[in-house]
Design a protein around this motif. Structure first.
Motif, PDB file in Angstrom:
ATOM      1  N   ALA A   2     111.898  37.551 -44.744  1.00  0.00           N
ATOM      2  CA  ALA A   2     113.076  37.622 -43.756  1.00  0.00           C
ATOM      3  C   ALA A   2     114.620  37.393 -44.147  1.00  0.00           C
ATOM      4  CB  ALA A   2     112.813  37.147 -42.561  1.00  0.00           C
ATOM      5  N   MET A   3     114.439  36.330 -44.865  1.00  0.00           N
ATOM      6  CA  MET A   3     115.822  35.705 -45.570  1.00  0.00           C
ATOM      7  C   MET A   3     116.231  36.231 -46.722  1.00  0.00           C
ATOM      8  SD  MET A   3     115.150  31.756 -44.742  1.00  0.00           S
ATOM      9  CE  MET A   3     116.520  31.011 -45.510  1.00  0.00           C
ATOM     10  N   LEU A   4     115.355  36.891 -47.450  1.00  0.00           N
ATOM     11  CA  LEU A   4     115.828  37.342 -48.755  1.00  0.00           C
ATOM     12  C   LEU A   4     115.795  38.842 -48.805  1.00  0.00           C
ATOM     13  CD1 LEU A   4     113.453  34.825 -50.944  1.00  0.00           C
ATOM     14  CD2 LEU A   4     115.777  34.733 -50.958  1.00  0.00           C
ATOM     15  N   THR A   5     115.192  39.532 -48.047  1.00  0.00           N
ATOM     16  CA  THR A   5     114.912  40.924 -48.120  1.00  0.00           C
ATOM     17  C   THR A   5     116.400  41.578 -47.851  1.00  0.00           C
ATOM     18  OG1 THR A   5     114.010  43.142 -47.539  1.00  0.00           O
ATOM     19  CG2 THR A   5     114.372  41.329 -45.806  1.00  0.00           C
ATOM     20  N   LYS A   6     116.906  42.416 -48.663  1.00  0.00           N
ATOM     21  CA  LYS A   6     118.130  43.180 -48.279  1.00  0.00           C
ATOM     22  C   LYS A   6     117.997  44.538 -47.516  1.00  0.00           C
ATOM     23  CE  LYS A   6     119.843  40.544 -51.770  1.00  0.00           C
ATOM     24  NZ  LYS A   6     118.733  39.927 -52.201  1.00  0.00           N
ATOM     25  N   ASN A   7     116.656  44.689 -46.982  1.00  0.00           N
ATOM     26  CA  ASN A   7     116.338  45.952 -46.175  1.00  0.00           C
ATOM     27  C   ASN A   7     116.524  45.351 -44.712  1.00  0.00           C
ATOM     28  OD1 ASN A   7     115.244  47.717 -44.729  1.00  0.00           O
ATOM     29  ND2 ASN A   7     113.851  48.585 -46.457  1.00  0.00           N
ATOM     30  N   PRO A   8     117.447  45.660 -44.017  1.00  0.00           N
ATOM     31  CA  PRO A   8     117.552  45.295 -42.566  1.00  0.00           C
ATOM     32  C   PRO A   8     116.169  45.492 -41.536  1.00  0.00           C
ATOM     33  CG  PRO A   8     119.536  46.299 -43.312  1.00  0.00           C
ATOM     34  CD  PRO A   8     118.545  46.734 -44.152  1.00  0.00           C
ATOM     35  N   MET A   9     115.548  46.700 -41.962  1.00  0.00           N
ATOM     36  CA  MET A   9     114.383  47.133 -41.076  1.00  0.00           C
ATOM     37  C   MET A   9     113.288  45.923 -41.497  1.00  0.00           C
ATOM     38  SD  MET A   9     115.197  49.284 -38.872  1.00  0.00           S
ATOM     39  CE  MET A   9     116.806  50.038 -38.744  1.00  0.00           C
ATOM     40  N   GLU A  10     113.138  45.892 -42.757  1.00  0.00           N
ATOM     41  CA  GLU A  10     112.052  44.945 -43.231  1.00  0.00           C
ATOM     42  C   GLU A  10     112.134  43.671 -42.489  1.00  0.00           C
ATOM     43  OE1 GLU A  10     110.054  45.508 -47.454  1.00  0.00           O
ATOM     44  OE2 GLU A  10     111.724  43.937 -47.540  1.00  0.00           O
ATOM     45  N   ARG A  11     113.712  43.193 -42.538  1.00  0.00           N
ATOM     46  CA  ARG A  11     113.775  41.996 -41.783  1.00  0.00           C
ATOM     47  C   ARG A  11     113.586  41.991 -40.440  1.00  0.00           C
ATOM     48  NH1 ARG A  11     118.810  42.029 -43.163  1.00  0.00           N
ATOM     49  NH2 ARG A  11     118.766  40.950 -45.000  1.00  0.00           N
ATOM     50  N   ARG A  12     114.070  42.887 -39.695  1.00  0.00           N
ATOM     51  CA  ARG A  12     113.444  42.934 -38.533  1.00  0.00           C
ATOM     52  C   ARG A  12     112.008  42.561 -38.083  1.00  0.00           C
ATOM     53  NH1 ARG A  12     115.310  48.130 -34.643  1.00  0.00           N
ATOM     54  NH2 ARG A  12     117.531  47.150 -35.250  1.00  0.00           N
ATOM     55  N   VAL A  13     111.265  43.462 -38.901  1.00  0.00           N
ATOM     56  CA  VAL A  13     109.784  43.338 -38.804  1.00  0.00           C
ATOM     57  C   VAL A  13     109.294  42.180 -39.149  1.00  0.00           C
ATOM     58  CG1 VAL A  13     107.560  44.210 -39.557  1.00  0.00           C
ATOM     59  CG2 VAL A  13     109.312  45.873 -39.210  1.00  0.00           C
ATOM     60  N   ALA A  14     109.700  41.396 -39.951  1.00  0.00           N
ATOM     61  CA  ALA A  14     109.290  40.115 -40.484  1.00  0.00           C
ATOM     62  C   ALA A  14     109.634  38.973 -39.466  1.00  0.00           C
ATOM     63  CB  ALA A  14     109.798  39.680 -41.883  1.00  0.00           C
TER      64      ALA A  14
END
Length: 858
Positions: free
Chosen positions: A549-561
Motif C-alpha cells: 500500500a505504501m510503495l505501489t504507484k498504482n492507486p487502485m492497488e493501494r485502495r485494495v491493499a
C-alpha cells in the motif's frame, strides 16, 4: 462543427495510416493527415487558431481551433536533433491566422541525418469524434484547401440538456451502458461462456474470436487496454471492473442475435495460462466474502474486549450466549468456515458446469451432520475400540467423524470440511466432468429425473472416501512435522512453524494442524508455544500488505491493499493473501520470512497460549498469561509487521529492471548453449545477438524510467476521476430512486415530483471531472513526444529481440529456445506489466528438451 485544413507549405499529402512511423500510422495520438513539405517555411493551416504549446526542441506545436486541439509534428524522430533545424517566433497563447508564419525548418539538415520530413497534422481532442471530408491524396500548393475536419462531441451540450424534457424517463449508470456495449462488442451473449473479474480486469471466455470488436472495446472511456490469453479476452479496466461484471450478469438474459459463423479459436492457452486464468476465475469472486468476514470479525473482537459481547470460542457455548453475541459470531464465522461452498460453486461455474450442482455438493461437504451433532454422548473416544462406520472423537488428534481406518494411531474419518478449500475445488471439477459423461449416455426422457442425483453421488462419495482421507494424510504428516519442530532449539522450530503457517492456510490443512495443537490445551491445560506463532504469521502478512500500500504507484492497488488490512489486524488474512500478497507472490514470501523472525523471538522467550478461547488478531494477546507476556507478544506483533514492511522497502519494485532481467535471461541461455552441440561459431553469433539485446535496454533505460513516471501520473488522474464518478453515480442513483419513490406513492404530490426531477437533472460533477480531464489531456499533450520516444524504443528493442529469435529458430536442435526467449517481452513491456496493463509471460521448458540437454543430444 467543420474546421478547414489548408496546405501550410507546397507539399505532397497522404492519409495518416500511410505514415512511415507506426505510432502515427496507428493513430495512437489521434487521426489526421500527413504532409511531405517541399519548402522550409510553414504557415498556419487554420483560418483562426491559438498556439497552446511549443515543444522545447521546436519541432512540434500545439494549436486550439474552435475548442479543438491539434498537433503539428515536423519530421519523424526530429526530437533527436535538439532543435537545430527549427526556428520560430511563436509564443504560447499567441493567436495566428491562415497564412501566418509559424516556424521554419532546414529540410536538408533533417535529411542529412537520415530522418523523414513527414509532418503529421493530428486532431488530438480525445472527447470529440472526427470525420475527414473531401480529402484526396496528392500535391497541394501553399494555402490550398486540403480537406475539412468534421467534429462532433461525444457529450451533450449543456444547453441541449437544459432543453430536454423535465421528466426523468430512464437513468442508466455508466456501468450499465458499458455492460450493454461490451455484450454487443464481444459478439453477443452466445459468444462467451463465462464472464468474471480479478482486481483490475474483466475477463470473457470467448467462443469465437473473429466476432469480437476489440478496437471498439478499447475506445470505451473506462478501458485501459485489452489482452488475449488464449481464448480469454481480458478487458483492463481497473478497480471498477467488478461493477461492469455485475451489470453484465444482470443483463445475462437479454435477447441478442446469435453470432454468425466465423473461425473458431485455434490457439489454445498454455498450461500455465490456464492455471492463472483458473485462479483468477475461481479465487477472485470470493474476495468480497472474505473481506466482509474479516471486517465483521474485527468488530466482534473489539466488542468482546470491551465486554459488550461474549467470545463464543469454537461455538460450543452458543446456548449460553446473548442474541447480539450469537449474531455477530455467526456473521463473522460463516463466511470463513463455509468458504469452501463458494469455491465449489465458482469452480463448477468456471469450468462450464451447472453452478447449482456446485452449491449443493458444497453444502453436503460442509454439512454439520458429518460432525455427529448431538451424538457426542455415544461417540467412541478410546482408539482401541474404534470400529468402521462408527462416530468417533479422537482427543489426541482432534479428529471427529465416522471412522474408516487408522494409519499408525492417526484415525481417518468421514467428516465435514469446514474451513477447507482443496476438497471443494476437486469436487467442483469432478462434478463438471461427471455431468458431461452422464449427458452422453443418459436418455433425454429421464435426464431431468436422474442426472443430478447421479452427478452428486458420484462426486461426493469419492471426495468423502478418497480425496478427503488423502488430505487427512497430509494433515497427519503436517502434525508430525510440527511436533518435530518443537525439538529444534533457540526458538527456530517455532519460527519455522510461523513461516509455514500461511502456506498451510492456503491448502486448508491448517485446520487439522491447529486442532491438533489446541486439543491438549483444551483437555489437559497444556500450554502451547506454537499457537501464538499462527497469529504472529498473520502480522507478517499485514506488514507486507502495508508495504504494498505504501510503495505501489498504482492507486487502485493501494485502495485494495488498504481495504484488506483491517481484517488482517484482527486475524483474518484471507483478504490480504488472495487480493494482494499472493498475486504478487513476493509480498507473500516476505510475510512468511518476517513471521519466521517473529516466531523465533516468541520461541526464545517461551510465550505460550493458555486460554483455549483466545481472540484472533491483535486481541490474541489476551490468550497468554500475565501482563508482561501480553506486552511482549504485542511487541512481537509490531516487530514482525515492521520487519515485513522493511523487507518490502528493500525488495519491492513496481516493475522488473529491464536491464537486469535481460542480463539474467542472457546468462540462462548461455548456460544452456554450453550443453549443446552447436558450433562455436553459432554460439558466438547467438551471444553477440544477446549482448545486442542488453545494450538496447541499457540505451533506453532513461526512456523507460521517464515513461513509468508518465504512467504513474496518468494513473493518479484516472484515480481522481474514478472517485468523482463514483461520488456522482452514488448521488445520482439516490436522486433517481427518490423520484421513483414519489412517483409510486399512493398520493402523488406533483410539486414534490417536479422538484425531485429538477434536482436530479441539475446535479452534476461535470465541472470537477472536466477540470481533471483537461489537466490529464494537457499532461498527455505535454508528454506526447515522450510517448513517441518510448514507443520507438520499444519497437527498436522488439526488432533486436526478433532478430535473435529468428536466428535461433534456424538452429533446429535448439529451436525450443525461441519459445523460452519470449520471456524477453517481460522486460520489453515492464511498465505495462508493472501497472496491470498487460500480463506477464510465463514459460516452462518442456521435460523432453531438458532431458535432451542433460544428455547433450541437442
Amino acid at each position: 462543427m467543420e474546421i478547414k485544413i489548408y496546405a501550410p507549405v507546397n507539399c505532397e499529402v497522404k492519409s495518416m495510416q500511410k505514415c512511415s512511423d507506426p505510432t502515427f500510422a496507428g493513430k495512437m495520438l489521434g487521426d489526421g493527415i500527413v504532409i511531405e513539405p517541399k519548402n522550409n517555411v510553414f504557415a498556419s493551416p487554420f483560418e483562426n487558431a491559438t498556439c497552446t504549446m511549443i515543444f522545447e526542441t521546436k519541432h512540434a506545436y500545439g494549436f486550439e481551433v474552435q475548442g479543438c486541439e491539434f498537433l503539428i509534428h515536423c519530421g519523424i524522430d526530429t526530437v533527436n536533433l535538439n532543435g537545430k533545424p527549427f526556428k520560430t517566433n511563436l509564443q504560447q497563447n499567441m493567436p495566428v491566422k491562415l497564412g501566418d508564419q509559424i516556424f521554419s525548418v532546414n529540410l536538408k539538415l533533417v535529411r542529412e541525418n537520415n530522418l523523414s520530413t513527414e509532418t503529421p497534422i493530428i486532431f488530438t481532442s480525445a472527447d470529440k469524434k472526427l470525420k475527414i471530408k473531401n480529402f484526396k491524396e496528392g500535391t497541394y500548393k501553399k494555402g490550398e484547401l486540403i480537406c475539412v475536419f468534421e467534429v462532433t462531441s461525444d457529450k451533450k451540450e449543456k444547453a441541449q440538456i437544459d432543453n430536454e424534457s423535465e421528466d426523468v424517463i430512464k437513468f442508466e449508470s455508466k456501468y450499465t451502458k458499458t455492460a450493454k456495449e461490451f455484450i454487443e462488442l464481444v459478439g453477443g451473449r452466445q459468444n462467451f461462456s463465462e464472464v468474471y473479474n480479478c482486481m483490475t480486469r474483466l475477463r470473457f471466455k470467448i467462443k469465437n474470436k473473429d466476432l469480437v470488436d476489440s478496437t471498439q472495446i478499447e475506445k470505451n472511456s473506462i478501458v485501459k487496454g485489452i489482452n488475449w490469453n488464449g481464448s480469454e479476452l481480458q478487458v483492463i479496466i481497473g478497480g471498477e471492473c467488478y461493477k461492469v461484471k455485475d451489470e453484465i450478469l444482470k443483463l445475462d438474459n437479454i435477447q441478442i442475435e446469435t453470432p454468425s459463423e466465423g473461425t473458431e479459436e485455434v490457439a489454445p492457452s498454455t498450461f500455465s495460462q490456464k492455471i492463472f486464468a483458473a485462479i483468477a476465475g475461481i479465487m477472485a469472486p470470493n474476495i468480497p466474502i472474505l473481506m466482509s468476514a474479516g471486517i465483521i470479525a474485527a468488530i466482534y473482537s473489539i466488542l468482546n474486549t470491551i465486554g459488550v459481547t461474549v467470545d463464543l470460542g469454537s461455538g460450543d457455548k452458543t446456548i449460553e450466549a446473548d442474541m447480539l453475541s450469537l449474531i455477530l459470531y455467526v456473521l463473522s464465522k460463516t463466511g470463513i468456515l463455509l468458504i469452501g461452498i463458494f469455491f465449489c460453486y465458482n469452480t463448477t461455474k468456471y469450468f462450464g458446469g451447472d453452478p447449482l450442482y456446485g452449491m449443493l455438493i458444497g453444502l453436503i461437504l460442509a454439512s454439520r451432520f458429518f460432525m455427529g451433532t448431538g451424538a457426542e454422548s455415544n461417540a467412541i473416544t478410546e482408539p482401541s475400540n474404534y470400529e468402521f462406520g462408527k462416530f468417533i472423537m479422537d482427543a489426541q488428534f482432534g479428529s471427529r467423524g465416522w471412522y474408516l481406518f487408522s494409519i499408525s494411531n492417526y484415525p481417518i474419518v468421514i467428516k465435514s470440511y469446514e474451513g477447507s478449500v482443496l476438497p471443494y475445488l476437486a469436487a467442483g471439477i469432478m462434478a463438471v466432468y461427471i455431468d458431461i459423461w452422464v449427458k452422453k449416455w443418459m436418455p433425454s426422457a429421464i435426464d431431468i429425473v436422474f442426472r443430478a442425483a447421479i452427478v452428486v453421488v458420484l462426486t461426493v462419495v469419492p471426495v468423502l472416501f478418497i480425496i478427503g482421507p488423502a488430505l487427512s494424510l497430509v494433515e497427519f504428516g503436517m502434525t508430525y512435522v510440527v511436533k518435530g519442530l518443537g525439538y529444534i532449539p533457540l526458538g527456530i522450530g517455532v519460527g519455522l512453524f510461523a513461516m509455514i503457517w500461511q502456506p498451510l492456510v492456503l491448502t486448508g490443512v491448517h485446520v487439522g494442524v491447529y486442532m491438533t495443537l489446541l486439543i491438549p490445551l483444551m483437555t489437559s491445560q497444556e500450554p502451547s508455544i506454537f499457537l501464538p506463532a499462527a497469529t504472529i504469521a498473520v502480522f507478517g502478512q499485514v506488514g507486507a500488505c502495508l508495504g504494498v500500500a505504501m510503495l505501489t504507484k498504482n492507486p487502485m492497488e493501494r485502495r485494495v491493499a488498504l481495504g484488506s488490512i483491517p481484517g488482517g489486524v484482527f486475524g483474518i488474512t484471507e483478504p490480504i493473501i488472495y487480493s494482494t500478497n499472493l498475486p504478487k507472490l513476493k509480498p507473500f514470501l516476505v510475510g512468511c520470512v518476517a513471521a519466521f523472525v517473529g516466531g523465533t523471538i516468541s520461541g526464545i522467550i517461551g510465550i505460550a497460549q493458555l486460554n483455549p478461547g483466545a481472540a484472533q488478531g491483535f486481541l490474541y494477546i489476551l490468550g497468554v498469561d500475565g501482563l508482561t507476556n501480553q506486552l511482549l507478544l504485542a511487541l512481537i506483533f509490531v516487530i514482525t509487521a515492521a520487519i515485513a514492511l522493511g523487507l518490502m522497502f528493500l525488495t519491492y519494485s513496481q516493475k522488473v529492471n529491464e536491464l537486469k532481467y535481460s542480463q539474467k535471461l542472457n546468462k540462462k541461455i548461455d548456460s544452456i548453449l554450453k550443453n549443446t552441440k552447436l558450433s562455436e561459431k553459432d554460439k558466438k553469433e547467438i551471444n553477440e545477438k544477446l549482448l545486442a539485446i542488453t545494450e538496447m535496454f541499457k540505451e533506453n533505460k532513461e526512456t523507460y524510467s521517464k515513461y513509468e513516471k508518465y504512467i504513474q501520473n496518468i494513473s493518479k488522474f484516472e484515480a481522481s476521476l474514478i472517485s468523482l464518478e463514483e461520488k456522482e453515480e452514488k448521488h445520482k442513483t439516490k436522486l433517481f430512486n427518490k423520484v421513483n419513490k414519489f412517483k409510486k406513492a399512493k398520493k402523488q404530490d406533483a410539486d414534490l415530483i417536479k422538484k425531485a426531477i429538477a434536482e436530479f437533472n441539475s446535479y452534476s460533477l461535470e465541472q470537477e471531472k472536466q477540470k481533471i480531464t483537461n489537466e490529464r489531456e494537457n499532461y498527455v499533450k505535454e508528454n506526447a513526444e515522450l510517448v513517441l520516444t518510448y514507443e520507438k524504443a520499444k519497437k527498436q528493442n522488439e526488432l533486436t529481440i526478433q532478430k535473435y529469435i529468428d536466428y535461433i529458430q534456424k538452429q533446429e536442435t535448439v529451436s525450443e529456445l525461441a519459445n523460452y526467449s519470449k520471456l524477453y517481452s517481460n522486460a520489453l513491456n515492464s511498465v505495462e506489466i508493472g501497472y496491470g496493463l498487460q500480463d506477464k509471460v510465463v514459460y516452462k521448458m518442456p521435460k523432453e528438451f531438458k532431458t535432451k540437454l542433460k544428455n547433450k543430444e541437442v
